[in-house]
Design an enzyme around this catalytic site. Structure first.
Site, mmCIF file in Angstrom:
data_model
loop_
_atom_site.group_PDB
_atom_site.id
_atom_site.type_symbol
_atom_site.label_atom_id
_atom_site.label_comp_id
_atom_site.label_asym_id
_atom_site.label_seq_id
_atom_site.Cartn_x
_atom_site.Cartn_y
_atom_site.Cartn_z
ATOM 1 N N SER A 160 -40.176 71.655 26.705
ATOM 2 C CA SER A 160 -39.078 70.811 26.244
ATOM 3 C C SER A 160 -39.565 69.942 25.085
ATOM 4 C CB SER A 160 -38.544 69.981 27.420
ATOM 5 O OG SER A 160 -37.316 69.384 27.113
ATOM 6 N N ASP A 325 -31.119 78.780 30.238
ATOM 7 C CA ASP A 325 -31.268 77.455 29.621
ATOM 8 C C ASP A 325 -30.133 77.217 28.627
ATOM 9 O OD1 ASP A 325 -32.160 75.087 28.420
ATOM 10 O OD2 ASP A 325 -34.244 75.756 28.360
ATOM 11 N N HIS A 355 -32.624 74.798 32.261
ATOM 12 C CA HIS A 355 -33.773 74.192 31.586
ATOM 13 C C HIS A 355 -34.835 73.704 32.561
ATOM 14 C CE1 HIS A 355 -35.873 72.301 28.269
ATOM 15 N NE2 HIS A 355 -35.844 71.133 28.876
#
Length: 398
Positions: A160, A325, A355
């Site tokens: 991320s 995601d 995610h």
């Protein structure tokens, strides 16, 4: 907005307070750093280490956390780590073999210099804290590595927002890592991500108790926790999938509440829980600072575009996408894998969790990381570029 039963003990800020004792947490004073904005900032980074640095000082791995993460990625004196199934004795990042360095991000709130830190005038920075970028954060992390005498990492890994910094490490400091792993991340922030970040910033800044970011002297229960909790609710929706939420909660009411009479559905309670959980350990100004850093992320800025920047990466690279995601899409990972000449074939985590799968699907993440760590850590010579996917409208630069 639903109010938790108890609000009087919610701190104005969940940030680390200078002088606190936290098991396993160490600090490095890195001096004054020149930021991309042109401002100068005295920087301290908080960090944790796991395992032992060998005498050659060449067995280090750098783990970079996401937006609201921290340095506690493995089990230790402070309890379970957020990546405990990945980092630890006998895990794929084996702390019996590797020395793991996990810093808290510059601009964060768990010990590193950030808005809640004391400025030179003796007051918290608050709204005066300067804008920082992923490149500033990597500069601070590289100074921390210097401080610890680590010249080269066997692996730099980030997911991320941590993936943003991992990419910047590989592009700006190519001789300081032997392998790279970028998980559920991208080369630049998309319009969709900017829009999501914008709504979260507005949620915080519109809270009357935010008072322009100078709330640190407010009593418990009177800080900007409502705005921060709302921002977390918005973010959390992007971390999961519509299918998972519908399968898990559907239209079930929460407990004895009746939605027809103003009560909540179970999914509303779920989001409320995550919002209030965050405000007890995080800082609203740090959330704003780090979100703004994410919005400005673009590896191609001043480097001739995204693909030109990615071609500078010359180490074995794992790009790992989550098939569900909706925050960092599969297509963004594909651009990375196709543009980095030394990338392994794009890895896919199959998961219903979206995610957040990088925090949940430990077996799949471990298998891909194991493959990367088995690669020979040699910097290759010039190669033939892979075919690259185009960005929408054929544009590479923001």
């Amino acid at each position: 907005m639903h109010e938790p039963e108890q609000t009087h003990d919610i701190p104005a800020s969940g940030a680390y307070r200078e002088g606190e004792t936290r098991p396993g947490l160490a600090f490095a004073d890195l001096g004054t750093v020149l930021l991309q904005s042109g401002e100068q900032l005295p920087v301290t980074l908080a960090y944790e280490t796991f395992g032992t640095l060998n005498t050659a000082r060449d067995n280090a791995i750098l783990v970079l956390h996401a937006l609201t993460g921290d340095s506690h990625c493995a089990d230790g004196p402070a309890g379970p780590g957020w990546w405990r199934e990945i980092v630890g004795p006998g895990r794929v990042i084996d702390t019996d073999r590797y020395f793991v360095l996990a810093p808290n991000i510059l601009g964060g709130c768990q010990g590193s210099t950030g808005p809640a830190s004391t400025a030179p005038d003796g007051r918290p920075y608050g709204a005066r804290f300067p804008n920082v970028t992923a490149r500033d954060q990597v500069l601070a992390e590289s100074l921390l590595a210097d401080h610890l005498g680590i010249e080269t990492f066997q692996l730099v890994v980030g997911a991320s927002m941590g993936g943003h910094r991992a990419l910047e490490w590989a592009i700006s400091r190519p001789t300081r890592l032997k392998r790279l792993a970028v998980i559920a991340s991208g080369a630049r922030t998309t319009a969709d991500q900017i829009g999501l970040g914008h709504t979260q910033l507005l949620a915080i800044e519109s809270d009357p108790n935010f008072v322009g970011g100078d709330y640190y002297d407010r009593s418990p229960g009177t800080g900007p926790w409502r705005g921060l909790a709302l921002a977390r609710r918005i973010a959390h929706l992007s971390y999961r999938t519509s299918h998972e939420l519908d399968t898990r909660f559907g239209r079930i009411p929460q407990g004895g509440e009746e939605p027809l009479n103003g009560g909540r559905f179970a999914v509303q309670s779920y989001l409320d829980h995550h919002g209030v959980k965050l405000v007890r350990r995080f800082d609203a100004n740090s959330y704003v600072t780090l979100t703004r850093a994410m919005l400005t992320h673009d590896v191609g800025r001043d480097r001739g575009g995204v693909r030109e920047a990615l071609r500078a990466i010359r180490v074995p690279t794992l790009v790992l996408a989550v098939d569900t995601d909706r925050l960092f899409t599969h297509a963004e990972s594909r651009v990375l894998a196709d543009s980095i000449e030394t990338a392994l074939p794009l890895g896919i985590i199959s998961s219903p969790y979206g995610h957040d799968a990088f925090l949940i699907e430990h077996d799949q993440v471990s298998a891909h990381l194991d493959t990367l760590l088995a690669q020979r850590a040699l910097t290759p010579g010039p190669g033939t570029p892979h075919a690259c996917l185009d960005y929408p409208n054929g544009r590479e630069e923001a």
